[in-house]
Design a protein around this motif. Structure first.
Motif, PDB file in Angstrom:
ATOM      1  N   GLU A 129     153.841  28.110  72.439  1.00  0.00           N
ATOM      2  CA  GLU A 129     154.664  28.852  73.393  1.00  0.00           C
ATOM      3  C   GLU A 129     155.577  29.862  72.703  1.00  0.00           C
ATOM      4  O   GLU A 129     156.766  29.948  73.033  1.00  0.00           O
ATOM      5  N   HIS A 151     150.910  25.364  80.813  1.00  0.00           N
ATOM      6  CA  HIS A 151     151.737  24.595  79.874  1.00  0.00           C
ATOM      7  C   HIS A 151     152.619  25.531  79.036  1.00  0.00           C
ATOM      8  O   HIS A 151     153.840  25.340  78.949  1.00  0.00           O
ATOM      9  N   GLU A 152     152.033  26.546  78.441  1.00  0.00           N
ATOM     10  CA  GLU A 152     152.800  27.431  77.546  1.00  0.00           C
ATOM     11  C   GLU A 152     153.800  28.286  78.330  1.00  0.00           C
ATOM     12  O   GLU A 152     154.887  28.580  77.848  1.00  0.00           O
ATOM     13  N   HIS A 193     156.830  26.204  79.168  1.00  0.00           N
ATOM     14  CA  HIS A 193     157.671  26.060  77.973  1.00  0.00           C
ATOM     15  C   HIS A 193     158.713  27.179  77.848  1.00  0.00           C
ATOM     16  O   HIS A 193     159.719  27.008  77.155  1.00  0.00           O
ATOM     17  N   GLU A 248     157.686  18.828  75.491  1.00  0.00           N
ATOM     18  CA  GLU A 248     156.286  18.538  75.839  1.00  0.00           C
ATOM     19  C   GLU A 248     156.164  17.758  77.140  1.00  0.00           C
ATOM     20  O   GLU A 248     155.192  17.929  77.881  1.00  0.00           O
ATOM     21  N   ALA A 267     156.586  20.437  79.850  1.00  0.00           N
ATOM     22  CA  ALA A 267     155.428  21.338  79.940  1.00  0.00           C
ATOM     23  C   ALA A 267     154.234  20.609  80.547  1.00  0.00           C
ATOM     24  O   ALA A 267     153.495  21.168  81.369  1.00  0.00           O
ATOM     25  N   TYR A 302     153.699  13.785  75.164  1.00  0.00           N
ATOM     26  CA  TYR A 302     153.285  14.625  76.283  1.00  0.00           C
ATOM     27  C   TYR A 302     153.157  13.799  77.575  1.00  0.00           C
ATOM     28  O   TYR A 302     153.839  14.073  78.566  1.00  0.00           O
TER      29      TYR A 302
HETATM   30 ZN   LIG Z   1     153.634  22.129  74.525  1.00  0.00          ZN
END
Ligand SMILES: [Zn+2]
Length: 476
Positions: free
Chosen positions: A312, A330-331, A334, A353, A356, A407
């Motif tokens: 990210e 996800h990125e 972030h 994490e 995200a 995560y």
């Molecule tokens: Zn990540």
């Protein structure tokens, strides 16, 4: 206020505890209590996981990085590039300093000035030690100019994953989590010292150099092009990039008004990166959850080489070869959770994490796939005796920073919290988290405290079960 079990304060299992050098306190002369007490800045920022990451005694305000880069010659020449660079670093002394450190690894400093005066310096494996004359008093501003350079290779982190300035045949992939920025510039390489950045990256004509923020200028002369970038939003060093490659540029404005700058290797156009087109809708979706997008721009870098993961990088996420929908979401998430609000210590990585990953659960529900509740139930179907549960999410150890539970269990923690305190309090918490700690760093304790403040509930047992206990949560 959340209780934090005492044993968590200790690093364990083969990880050396940080030896933090505490500046020695010189005894003030009698009758002269205000005299400066000069000492050396610490060689680390005090993070037990990465003792030499960052430094003490200075607070960097701005990095200006002038990078002149020659990628490798065509194969079979070695995969090595050459970097000649000047870093101009504006910093403030936070103690009376007779010397201070910057992190620099694998490249050689050739000259250092402080406020225009040549300074003595020494270099060891990870540290550039600068001796300013005159010495710096607390609060003094200093402009430190470091000339440096050398051969670039393909550095790896403690897990043997590629990171830092990763040389490619047509340029470089530059992704530095957690402490890889020192492989390409002298830096206080810890999230607690955020700074603004400008870049002037000179590469052979025909190549593109992509950094954070907005492109302000390109100049081509005598076979080289200088790409100038301005990144005015405070940024943790690990999120900086200056990737170089044979990229196609795509610029547009997203539905929420954010200017987008994508740089994609021509061989990756089409199916491998088609999901980048969802970025505009995702920006609108995540703004609805977390508040306004926090930065001046966004976009993606997609290289035809691979570091084995996506990162990210602030305002310009990096993707290895492909940009699939889940990773794109996800990125992007972030940017709020990890980039704008960054970990106070690397032990707090689950807040990056977990958020995200949970963001992709919510995005999937938005797209009509599994609901967040279904994703949670799926995660919780793992039996209690599975080794997956034997993990302390809020203290994953240096080699566990990117382990699965950081995560998945991180995301499940957030969903369980949402169910416990209710949607209204949960999303108020998410936005308050971004609003209060944006531009800075925050810890697991900060998060638990804010959750209690927003919800009005006592949550010690909740956080003990979910992030401090290496067992499957049963009651919370
Ligand atoms: Zn990540």
């Amino acid at each position: 206020m959340s209780r934090r079990p005492v044993f968590l304060a200790l690093a364990s299992a083969g990880v050396a505890l940080a030896v933090i050098s505490v500046p020695s306190l010189a005894v003030a002369a009698p009758g002269d209590p205000g005299a400066p007490r000069y000492s050396a800045g610490a060689d680390g920022a005090g993070d037990p996981y990465f003792p030499l990451a960052g430094n003490g005694g200075t607070d960097v305000q701005h990095y200006d990085l002038a990078l002149d880069y020659a990628p490798p010659a065509p194969a079979p020449a070695p995969l090595e590039g050459h970097l000649e660079a000047v870093a101009t670093i504006d910093l403030v002394a936070t103690q009376d300093l007779d010397r201070f450190n910057l992190d620099l690894r694998g490249l050689t400093a050739t000259a250092v000035t402080v406020n225009g005066k040549r300074s003595a310096f020494e270099q060891s494996a990870n540290e550039l030690v600068v001796t300013p004359r005159p010495k710096l008093k607390t609060g003094a501003e200093a402009r430190v100019v470091v000339s440096y350079g050398g051969t670039t290779t393909r550095p790896t982190d403690i897990e043997d994953a590629l990171y830092g300035w990763v040389t490619t045949r047509d340029g470089a992939m530059v992704v530095s989590e957690p402490d890889g920025s020192a492989t390409w510039y002298p830096v206080n390489d810890h999230p607690t010292d955020k700074a603004t950045y400008t870049f002037e990256i000179t590469v052979p004509e025909g190549l593109v150099a992509v950094a954070n923020g907005v492109l302000t200028d390109t100049q081509t002369t005598a076979g080289t092009t200088t790409w100038s970038w301005n990144a005015p939003d405070p940024m943790a060093a690990y999120l900086s990039t200056a990737s170089v490659g044979d990229y196609e540029i795509d610029e547009y404005v997203a539905a929420n008004g954010t200017p987008i700058f994508d740089a994609v290797d021509p061989t990756r156009l089409g199916a491998p990166t088609a999901d980048l087109a969802l970025t505009s809708e995702m920006l609108v979706f995540f703004e609805g959850l977390y508040g306004p997008y926090p930065f001046v721009s966004y976009g993606a870098i997609v290289d035809d080489d691979s570091v084995g993961y996506a990162l990210e990088t602030q305002t310009r996420s990096f993707f290895s070869r492909n940009a699939r929908e889940g990773t794109v979401a996800h990125e992007l998430a972030h940017q709020w959770m990890g980039d704008h609000v960054s970990p106070e210590r690397w032990a707090d990585i689950w807040l990056n994490e977990g958020w995200a990953t949970y963001s992709t659960w919510m995005w999937n529900e938005h797209r009509g796939r599994a609901t967040a509740n279904e994703s949670f139930d799926d995660f919780m179907s793992t039996p209690a005796d599975d080794p997956e549960w034997d993990f302390v999410v809020a203290d994953p150890q240096p080699l566990g920073l990117f382990a699965g539970p950081v995560y998945d269990r991180g995301a499940a923690t957030l969903h369980a919290l949402r169910v416990k305190i209710g949607d209204d309090a949960f999303f108020e918490l998410a936005q308050a988290w971004v609003a209060r700690f944006g531009g800075a760093t925050a810890s697991t304790t900060d998060f638990a405290d804010l959750a209690e403040e927003v919800s009005g509930e006592q949550l010690d047992a909740f956080f003990t079960a979910w992030v401090y206990t290496p067992e499957k949560p049963v009651d919370w």
